[in-house]
Design a protein around this motif. Structure first.
Motif, PDB file in Angstrom:
ATOM      1  N   GLY A 135       0.791  -1.235   0.000  1.00  0.00           N
ATOM      2  CA  GLY A 135       0.000   0.000   0.000  1.00  0.00           C
ATOM      3  C   GLY A 135       0.821   1.282   0.000  1.00  0.00           C
ATOM      4  N   LEU A 136       1.882   1.290   0.799  1.00  0.00           N
ATOM      5  CA  LEU A 136       2.674   2.522   0.923  1.00  0.00           C
ATOM      6  C   LEU A 136       3.322   2.904  -0.416  1.00  0.00           C
ATOM      7  CD1 LEU A 136       5.011   3.469   3.778  1.00  0.00           C
ATOM      8  CD2 LEU A 136       6.036   3.104   1.559  1.00  0.00           C
ATOM      9  N   LEU A 139       0.631   3.894  -2.984  1.00  0.00           N
ATOM     10  CA  LEU A 139       0.117   5.233  -2.696  1.00  0.00           C
ATOM     11  C   LEU A 139       1.048   6.282  -3.299  1.00  0.00           C
ATOM     12  CD1 LEU A 139      -2.110   6.761  -0.953  1.00  0.00           C
ATOM     13  CD2 LEU A 139      -0.263   7.134   0.683  1.00  0.00           C
ATOM     14  N   ASP A 288       6.738  -5.746   4.618  1.00  0.00           N
ATOM     15  CA  ASP A 288       5.671  -4.754   4.667  1.00  0.00           C
ATOM     16  C   ASP A 288       5.289  -4.628   6.140  1.00  0.00           C
ATOM     17  OD1 ASP A 288       3.692  -3.245   3.007  1.00  0.00           O
ATOM     18  OD2 ASP A 288       2.297  -4.457   4.182  1.00  0.00           O
ATOM     19  N   ASN A 289       5.271  -3.412   6.638  1.00  0.00           N
ATOM     20  CA  ASN A 289       4.916  -3.205   8.041  1.00  0.00           C
ATOM     21  C   ASN A 289       5.805  -3.971   9.029  1.00  0.00           C
ATOM     22  OD1 ASN A 289       2.677  -1.392   8.727  1.00  0.00           O
ATOM     23  ND2 ASN A 289       1.640  -2.513   7.097  1.00  0.00           N
ATOM     24  N   HIS A 374       2.206   5.873   8.511  1.00  0.00           N
ATOM     25  CA  HIS A 374       1.345   4.898   7.826  1.00  0.00           C
ATOM     26  C   HIS A 374       0.998   3.688   8.684  1.00  0.00           C
ATOM     27  CE1 HIS A 374       1.716   6.555   3.688  1.00  0.00           C
ATOM     28  NE2 HIS A 374       2.888   6.988   4.148  1.00  0.00           N
ATOM     29  N   THR A 375       1.374   3.696   9.938  1.00  0.00           N
ATOM     30  CA  THR A 375       1.082   2.497  10.734  1.00  0.00           C
ATOM     31  C   THR A 375       1.165   2.781  12.231  1.00  0.00           C
ATOM     32  OG1 THR A 375       1.663   0.180  11.075  1.00  0.00           O
ATOM     33  CG2 THR A 375       3.495   1.672  10.759  1.00  0.00           C
ATOM     34  N   VAL A 452      -3.310   8.575   7.781  1.00  0.00           N
ATOM     35  CA  VAL A 452      -3.792   8.339   6.421  1.00  0.00           C
ATOM     36  C   VAL A 452      -5.269   7.951   6.324  1.00  0.00           C
ATOM     37  CG1 VAL A 452      -1.542   7.900   5.394  1.00  0.00           C
ATOM     38  CG2 VAL A 452      -2.749   6.029   6.526  1.00  0.00           C
ATOM     39  N   ASN A 482      -6.259   8.637   2.616  1.00  0.00           N
ATOM     40  CA  ASN A 482      -5.663   8.188   1.349  1.00  0.00           C
ATOM     41  C   ASN A 482      -6.658   8.219   0.190  1.00  0.00           C
ATOM     42  OD1 ASN A 482      -3.149   7.676   2.357  1.00  0.00           O
ATOM     43  ND2 ASN A 482      -3.524   5.499   2.730  1.00  0.00           N
ATOM     44  N   TYR A 572      -2.182  -9.501  10.710  1.00  0.00           N
ATOM     45  CA  TYR A 572      -3.158  -8.473  11.079  1.00  0.00           C
ATOM     46  C   TYR A 572      -4.200  -8.253   9.978  1.00  0.00           C
ATOM     47  CZ  TYR A 572      -1.558  -4.457   8.262  1.00  0.00           C
ATOM     48  OH  TYR A 572      -1.289  -3.593   7.223  1.00  0.00           O
ATOM     49  N   GLU A 674      -5.143  -1.705  10.555  1.00  0.00           N
ATOM     50  CA  GLU A 674      -4.871  -1.284   9.165  1.00  0.00           C
ATOM     51  C   GLU A 674      -5.020   0.234   9.125  1.00  0.00           C
ATOM     52  OE1 GLU A 674      -3.270  -1.948   6.381  1.00  0.00           O
ATOM     53  OE2 GLU A 674      -4.574  -3.578   5.691  1.00  0.00           O
ATOM     54  N   ALA A 675      -3.914   0.917   8.839  1.00  0.00           N
ATOM     55  CA  ALA A 675      -3.967   2.380   8.907  1.00  0.00           C
ATOM     56  C   ALA A 675      -5.076   2.922   7.999  1.00  0.00           C
ATOM     57  CB  ALA A 675      -2.620   2.947   8.504  1.00  0.00           C
ATOM     58  N   SER A 676      -5.081   2.485   6.763  1.00  0.00           N
ATOM     59  CA  SER A 676      -6.123   2.968   5.857  1.00  0.00           C
ATOM     60  C   SER A 676      -6.609   1.822   4.967  1.00  0.00           C
ATOM     61  CB  SER A 676      -5.557   4.098   4.986  1.00  0.00           C
ATOM     62  OG  SER A 676      -6.337   4.275   3.827  1.00  0.00           O
ATOM     63  N   GLY A 677      -5.666   1.253   4.201  1.00  0.00           N
ATOM     64  CA  GLY A 677      -6.056   0.358   3.114  1.00  0.00           C
ATOM     65  C   GLY A 677      -6.393   1.236   1.931  1.00  0.00           C
TER      66      GLY A 677
HETATM   67  O1  CBF Z   1      -0.925   4.607   3.570  1.00  0.00           O
HETATM   68  C1  CBF Z   1      -0.741   3.658   2.599  1.00  0.00           C
HETATM   69  C2  CBF Z   1      -0.772   2.262   3.186  1.00  0.00           C
HETATM   70  O2  CBF Z   1       0.423   2.072   3.922  1.00  0.00           O
HETATM   71  C3  CBF Z   1       0.551   0.768   4.496  1.00  0.00           C
HETATM   72  O3  CBF Z   1       0.530  -0.190   3.476  1.00  0.00           O
HETATM   73  C4  CBF Z   1       1.920   0.654   5.198  1.00  0.00           C
HETATM   74  O4  CBF Z   1       2.837   0.129   4.653  1.00  0.00           O
HETATM   75  N1  CBF Z   1       2.087   1.107   6.402  1.00  0.00           N
HETATM   76  C5  CBF Z   1      -0.600   0.518   5.465  1.00  0.00           C
HETATM   77  O5  CBF Z   1      -0.498  -0.764   6.016  1.00  0.00           O
HETATM   78  C6  CBF Z   1      -1.945   0.694   4.753  1.00  0.00           C
HETATM   79  O6  CBF Z   1      -2.997   0.599   5.670  1.00  0.00           O
HETATM   80  C7  CBF Z   1      -1.993   2.050   4.072  1.00  0.00           C
HETATM   81  O7  CBF Z   1      -3.150   2.144   3.279  1.00  0.00           O
END
Ligand code: CBF
Length: 841
Positions: A135-136, A139, A288-289, A374-375, A452, A482, A572, A674-677
């Protein structure tokens, strides 16, 4: 600086000015010329990959002309620029996007047909630029598209990884990682061998006193690596603006090859320096994360921010403005904490190299940077050991200590006698070993911090960054929900739906003003419109069914309900909840009589996503999905009633096929994680509904589309902590339906139960951190509601059309305008379309 042509000779340049193709004939001429000259092939030797190469080069020629003009326009206007620093840019394919943004896809289609090719086959040849995890990174790619489409003067800065994210193969149901050789042929980048920066590592610092008695720090010795710029043009949609994405590649500073060592017989070490230097930009860390604190990763981060800042500062210095005007000319956005060293590097440049006073420099720094978090996941928050910093970047560590000292002094003045607070907010964590907390450094070094999605931005203010809200006040913290670019995620991925929408919104303006989608709600009862809507969805499902057959061998029925979960595999995100739900469905179907079964709704459960190579549990989840698929898909009792497929190597170009074909997609993270998705937005925009938890942007999607058009389930974020506490200290009994699922797995129904034991014990014996059992019942019930809703096809189509009509808010154009106004303080640079040398097709 590059030499400029003297006045008297410019006439000749203008006379011979290059122009890109304007019509089909000219396009064909360009393609044939590239086949015959650039590629040194002919019509007797031109396959689809050569056609792709030549077609891309023809489009690239066009882009480059606009790209040069854009850069000139932005330089002459002397307006403020934004620089988006991101360690990931998940761009996907470029050709289709360029054709659509320039508005010449029809020309290319007809031209390629004349030359003997189908445009779809040509587009298919392109290798995804997969310089991101999830996602990051995607985006960041959507933001570049919006920045260019809205005519903002903007550059992206990233790393040119020789190997993007690994390619995933599924062998015997297991994930196997193989290298991604995406650079074998990449016509979309321009090496700038004349734009290089020497980057220093290691060494030591000594201090001296200058003539005025001021202490000056000198960072000396160590190792130098060369950063070489590679530029990628980023075309805006329906505008000549073509911005730049600059990616840095590492090279040995001493040159390619050490001849002296070679001559004295040290063959291997003669290339060792080169290899060591090139390692810096060789791989993208596939997590990721999750951060692991590896030296090479910190090296990558410094290499990239130091090269980028050198470039930005050099550009600013050409304007001859006073330093205090830097933030009026430059905004830098930190995409997560990965580029936080830029804060320290700019302070170092201003104080050590340019001789500014500390406070004056710091004021400039803070007004320049913005930080996006983002998290909230603790394992994703970056920390580096002080020892590693001391070794790799000794001067930067000193500066961090000074930043921290001045910050803590100010906190102490405002909150006297609160020693706990000082410990909690210190940039240096007093642990064993001591650690540098990058998120805290980013907050202290930026004038704005944003989350986000609304829930996420609220959560960071009340949890991980609570103390900082008290210290700096609430205004420093903001939210920018986002968004996604409708050009790629509707127009490119779903051309027929885009065409249909166009008929109801009065043209293509909805692609640049997505709120115009609301006009289609007026047609929700229009029979022909609805019929075509349904036909398009079916055609997209047929296309995906073909892809599934070709890649997995499994035949699926396109009229079944397609249930999709594609994203990184992570506990998660709860793909385990989904596959446990699928097993529950299978067991329920098995228990029915053949007559009862006939009444059930057929489903296809589609999964896709990569697991980080070292993430054992995520790999176990992939294995269980494949094992369940093997059993279910071969069970004669079940037939078409349930199919389970795992699509290997999920990436952007696959998402473009999968997203438009979904009926329901799963966004089922444990609430608050989940910050946004952003795939949730893509699926709804493509006329699919979603099942989701009250998490991230699902909440705002619900607000926009209405509660009747989304399937929400599960516990709320505010209850998660208490539930976890009760698992640890109270009695934790597994949901009875889930217990039956576990029984089936443990009895060997899906192969050796040992292979999946970790997934079961995590829920049953180890505290069920992700609340799989707590949410299971509500999840299963909600899927039953979805079955019922889908049987009512007319009602379903109404929900889908209504939802798409209300998705205008989720355009990345809206986000970029919010960043521009609230954080960057920049204006678009108006362009006169006729000012373009090429015109629009
Ligand atoms: O903000 C964009 C996305 O970033 C992540 O993928 C990330 O790597 N931290 C979040 O997990 C997503 O929820 C978010 O949409």
């Amino acid at each position: 600086p590059p030499a400029s042509i003297p006045e008297p000779q410019r006439e000749a340049w203008l006379k011979h000015q290059v122009s890109g193709f304007k019509d089909k004939d000219a396009f064909e001429t360009d393609v044939v010329r590239h086949v015959e000259t650039t590629l040194a092939r002919s019509m007797f030797n031109c396959d689809e990959s050569a056609a792709y190469a030549a077609c891309s080069l023809a489009f690239r020629d066009r882009l480059v002309l606009e790209w040069n003009r854009t850069q000139q326009r932005q330089t002459f206007s002397d307006s403020k620029r934004v620089y988006y620093l991101s360690l990931e840019f998940l761009m996907g394919r470029a050709l289709d996007n360029a054709m659509l943004n320039i508005g010449q896809k029809d020309v290319a289609k007809a031209g390629l047909a004349d030359l003997g090719f189908r445009i779809e086959d040509v587009i298919e040849q392109e290798h995804d630029a997969a310089l991101g995890n999830g996602g990051l990174g995607r985006l960041a790619a959507c933001f570049l598209d919006s920045l260019a489409s809205l005519n903002y003067p903007a550059w992206g800065y990233g790393l040119r990884y020789r190997y993007g994210i690994f390619k995933q193969e599924i062998i015997d149901g297991y994930q196997v990682e193989v290298p991604d050789y995406w650079l074998d042929f990449n016509p979309w980048e321009f090496p700038r061998h004349d734009v290089t920066v020497d980057i220093q590592f290691y060494g030591n610092v000594h201090k001296s006193t200058d003539g005025s008695g001021k202490t000056v720090a000198h960072w000396e010795g160590g190792e130098t690596v060369k950063a070489v710029a590679y530029d990628v043009p980023v075309p805006g949609y329906a505008t000549p603006t073509t911005n730049n994405l600059r990616l840095w590649s590492s090279k040995a500073a001493s040159g390619e090859f050490d001849f002296q060592k070679f001559n004295s017989g040290e063959y291997e070490s003669s290339v060792a320096d080169q290899q060591r230097a090139e390692t810096i930009s060789a791989v993208l860390y596939p997590n990721d994360n999750l951060e692991r604190g590896k030296e090479l990763r910190l090296k990558q981060q410094y290499f990239w921010v130091a090269a980028s800042l050198y470039d930005i500062v050099r550009r600013f210095k050409k304007s001859k403005r006073a330093w205090k005007e830097f933030p009026d000319q430059v905004a830098i956005q930190l995409n997560d904490t990965h580029p936080t060293l830029a804060v320290v590097e700019l302070q170092r440049i201003l104080v050590d190299l340019e001789g500014l006073e500390w406070d004056e420099a710091w004021n400039i720094v803070v007004n320049t940077f913005g930080y996006t978090n983002h998290t909230v996941l603790p394992e994703a928050l970056e920390k580096w050991s002080v020892g590693l910093f001391q070794h790799l970047l000794p001067r930067h560590l000193q500066i961090i200590y000074d930043i921290n000292l001045f910050f803590l002094q100010s906190v102490e003045r405002a909150f006297p006698n609160d020693r706990d607070l000082l410990g909690r907010v210190s940039i240096i964590e007093e642990s064993q070993p001591k650690m540098v907390r990058m998120a805290f450094l980013a907050i202290v070094g930026s004038h704005k911090v944003n989350g986000v999605a609304e829930l996420h931005s609220d959560l960071i203010k009340t949890t991980i960054f609570k103390d900082f809200v008290n210290i700096f006040g609430p205004d420093k913290f903001t939210n920018v929900t986002n968004g996604i670019t409708p050009r790629r995620w509707l127009h490119q991925a779903n051309p027929r739906l885009s065409e249909l929408i166009k008929t109801k919104t009065g043209g293509e303006d909805f692609l640049t003003d997505l709120t115009l989608l609301n006009k289609i709600e007026l047609s929700v009862n229009d029979k022909d419109f609805r019929k075509e809507w349904a036909e398009i969805k079916l055609a997209n499902k047929v296309r995906l069914a073909k892809h599934i057959k070709a890649s997995t061998g499994v035949s699926v029925n396109p009229s079944a309900l397609f249930d999709v979960q594609v994203k990184r595999i992570h506990e998660y995100k709860r793909q385990q909840l989904n596959i446990f739900g699928v097993i529950h469905r299978y067991l329920t179907l098995k228990a029915l009589t053949p007559d009862e079964r006939k009444k059930q709704l057929p489903r296809v459960s589609i999964f896709g996503g990569k697991a980080a190579p070292g993430y054992w549990m995520a790999k176990q989840i992939i294995h269980l999905i494949n094992s369940v698929g093997f059993v279910v898909n071969n069970d004669k009792d079940i037939g078409d009633l349930l199919k389970v497929v795992f699509l290997e190597d999920y990436n952007v170009s696959k998402a473009e096929i999968i997203t438009p074909a979904s009926d329901i997609s799963e966004h089922i993270s444990t609430a608050g994680t989940e910050a946004s998705g952003t795939s949730n937005m893509k699926f709804v925009l493509n006329g699919g509904l979603i099942i989701g938890t009250c998490d991230g942007a699902n909440i705002e999607i619900t607000r926009e589309v209405g509660e009747n058009n989304i399937f929400l389930f599960g516990n709320l974020a505010e209850d998660v902590e208490d539930l976890r506490h009760s698992h640890t200290y109270g009695a934790h009994t597994v949901d009875p339906d889930l217990a039956k699922v576990f029984e089936a797995i443990e009895s060997g129904t899906f192969g050796d139960q040992q292979d999946f034991a970790g997934m079961i014990t995590a829920v049953r014996d180890h505290g069920d951190y992700y609340l799989v059992s707590d949410d299971f019942h509500s999840y299963i019930e909600t899927h039953a509601i979805i079955d019922e809703a889908y049987r009512d096809q007319e009602g379903w189509i109404t929900k889908c059309i209504t939802s798409v009509a209300r998705m205008g808010f989720f355009s990345s154009d809206r986000c970029i305008n919010e960043y521009a106004e609230g954080i960057w303080n920049i204006e678009p640079l108006p362009v006169d379309k006729s000012d373009s040398g090429l015109g629009k097709g």
